[in-house]
Design a protein around this motif. Structure first.
Motif, PDB file in Angstrom:
ATOM      1  N   GLY A 175       0.634  -1.251   0.037  1.00 13.02           N
ATOM      2  CA  GLY A 175      -0.269   0.114   0.386  1.00 13.02           C
ATOM      3  C   GLY A 175       0.596   1.122   0.281  1.00 13.02           C
ATOM      4  O   GLY A 175       0.551   1.964  -0.037  1.00 13.02           O
ATOM      5  N   VAL A 176       2.323   1.356  -0.052  1.00 13.54           N
ATOM      6  CA  VAL A 176       3.074   2.270  -0.033  1.00 13.54           C
ATOM      7  C   VAL A 176       3.899   2.154  -1.206  1.00 13.54           C
ATOM      8  O   VAL A 176       3.933   1.640  -2.324  1.00 13.54           O
ATOM      9  CB  VAL A 176       4.329   2.477   0.640  1.00 13.54           C
ATOM     10  CG1 VAL A 176       3.609   2.781   2.405  1.00 13.54           C
ATOM     11  CG2 VAL A 176       4.370   1.128   1.162  1.00 13.54           C
ATOM     12  N   PRO A 177       3.541   3.549  -2.459  1.00 19.14           N
ATOM     13  CA  PRO A 177       4.476   3.315  -3.512  1.00 19.14           C
ATOM     14  C   PRO A 177       5.716   3.238  -3.523  1.00 19.14           C
ATOM     15  O   PRO A 177       6.560   4.043  -2.730  1.00 19.14           O
ATOM     16  CB  PRO A 177       4.356   5.179  -4.462  1.00 19.14           C
ATOM     17  CG  PRO A 177       4.094   5.788  -2.771  1.00 19.14           C
ATOM     18  CD  PRO A 177       3.731   5.144  -1.817  1.00 19.14           C
ATOM     19  N   HIS A 178       6.096   2.277  -4.989  1.00 23.29           N
ATOM     20  CA  HIS A 178       7.805   1.895  -4.706  1.00 23.29           C
ATOM     21  C   HIS A 178       8.207   2.544  -6.210  1.00 23.29           C
ATOM     22  O   HIS A 178       7.428   2.097  -7.069  1.00 23.29           O
ATOM     23  CB  HIS A 178       7.804   0.684  -4.283  1.00 23.29           C
ATOM     24  CG  HIS A 178       7.680  -0.169  -5.356  1.00 23.29           C
ATOM     25  ND1 HIS A 178       6.285  -1.022  -5.098  1.00 23.29           N
ATOM     26  CD2 HIS A 178       7.643  -0.742  -6.369  1.00 23.29           C
ATOM     27  CE1 HIS A 178       6.175  -1.426  -5.810  1.00 23.29           C
ATOM     28  NE2 HIS A 178       6.915  -2.365  -6.901  1.00 23.29           N
ATOM     29  N   GLY A 179       9.370   2.614  -6.354  1.00 26.03           N
ATOM     30  CA  GLY A 179       9.839   2.982  -7.683  1.00 26.03           C
ATOM     31  C   GLY A 179       9.527   4.012  -8.849  1.00 26.03           C
ATOM     32  O   GLY A 179       9.744   4.751  -9.430  1.00 26.03           O
ATOM     33  N   LYS A 180       9.096   5.665  -7.614  1.00 22.48           N
ATOM     34  CA  LYS A 180       8.743   6.385  -7.746  1.00 22.48           C
ATOM     35  C   LYS A 180      10.107   7.875  -6.882  1.00 22.48           C
ATOM     36  O   LYS A 180       9.588   7.308  -5.994  1.00 22.48           O
ATOM     37  CB  LYS A 180       7.127   6.849  -7.754  1.00 22.48           C
ATOM     38  CG  LYS A 180       6.045   6.112  -8.461  1.00 22.48           C
ATOM     39  CD  LYS A 180       5.155   6.374  -8.197  1.00 22.48           C
ATOM     40  CE  LYS A 180       4.377   6.471  -8.936  1.00 22.48           C
ATOM     41  NZ  LYS A 180       3.340   5.166  -9.761  1.00 22.48           N
ATOM     42  N   ARG A 181      10.061   8.816  -7.730  1.00 23.31           N
ATOM     43  CA  ARG A 181      10.291   9.546  -6.855  1.00 23.31           C
ATOM     44  C   ARG A 181      10.363   9.879  -6.148  1.00 23.31           C
ATOM     45  O   ARG A 181       8.725  10.692  -6.174  1.00 23.31           O
ATOM     46  CB  ARG A 181      11.649  10.544  -8.401  1.00 23.31           C
ATOM     47  CG  ARG A 181      11.790  10.139  -9.321  1.00 23.31           C
ATOM     48  CD  ARG A 181      12.801   9.909 -10.130  1.00 23.31           C
ATOM     49  NE  ARG A 181      14.252   9.603  -9.806  1.00 23.31           N
ATOM     50  CZ  ARG A 181      15.013   8.492  -8.752  1.00 23.31           C
ATOM     51  NH1 ARG A 181      15.749   9.823  -7.960  1.00 23.31           N
ATOM     52  NH2 ARG A 181      15.625   7.527  -8.718  1.00 23.31           N
ATOM     53  N   PRO A 182      10.376  11.746  -5.023  1.00 29.52           N
ATOM     54  CA  PRO A 182       9.558  12.464  -3.956  1.00 29.52           C
ATOM     55  C   PRO A 182       8.576  12.877  -4.816  1.00 29.52           C
ATOM     56  O   PRO A 182       7.110  12.953  -4.558  1.00 29.52           O
ATOM     57  CB  PRO A 182      10.957  12.731  -2.926  1.00 29.52           C
ATOM     58  CG  PRO A 182      12.122  12.413  -3.230  1.00 29.52           C
ATOM     59  CD  PRO A 182      11.788  11.339  -4.610  1.00 29.52           C
TER      60      PRO A 182
END
Ligand SMILES: [Zn+2]
Length: 113
Positions: free
Chosen positions: A44-51
């Motif tokens: 349920g948390v984003p991964h592979g994404k920049r801030p």
């Protein structure tokens, strides 16, 4: 020589429409968020994404909407809340709690009734 800025980027080889091979530079994906106690990847948390990309998501798309959402995994959350309940009711003493859990048990004691 490769530009110093590009050295830390990931190289990807792409065939161009003209048939020649070109080296493209991509930013590497960011890692997965892990549980603060056991280190398991969180759901349920984003991964592979920049801030900057994460900031553009809706608030509810960033972490689960519950206590310790985005910090602890469901198993650790359950254990910590149960321990906090026992400590609050005087069944257990805070010194009996695992050192790794103690900090979160103290936080959870403010939430449990
Ligand atoms: Zn965990």
């Amino acid at each position: 020589m490769v530009s110093p800025i590009k050295r830390r980027l990931k190289k990807v080889i792409r065939r161009t429409p003209g048939g020649r091979l070109a080296i493209h530079f991509r930013k590497e994906k960011t890692g997965k968020h892990v549980c603060a106690i056991c280190g398991k990847p969180l759901h349920g948390v984003p991964h592979g994404k920049r801030p900057s990309q994460v900031r553009k998501l809706a608030k509810t798309e960033r972490r689960p909407e519950r206590v310790f959402g985005g910090v602890l995994c469901p198993e650790c959350t359950r254990r910590v809340i149960e321990e906090a309940f026992y400590v609050k009711r005087g069944v257990k003493d805070i010194s009996e709690i695992d050192m790794r859990d103690r900090k979160y048990v103290e936080m959870a004691m403010k939430v449990v009734g």
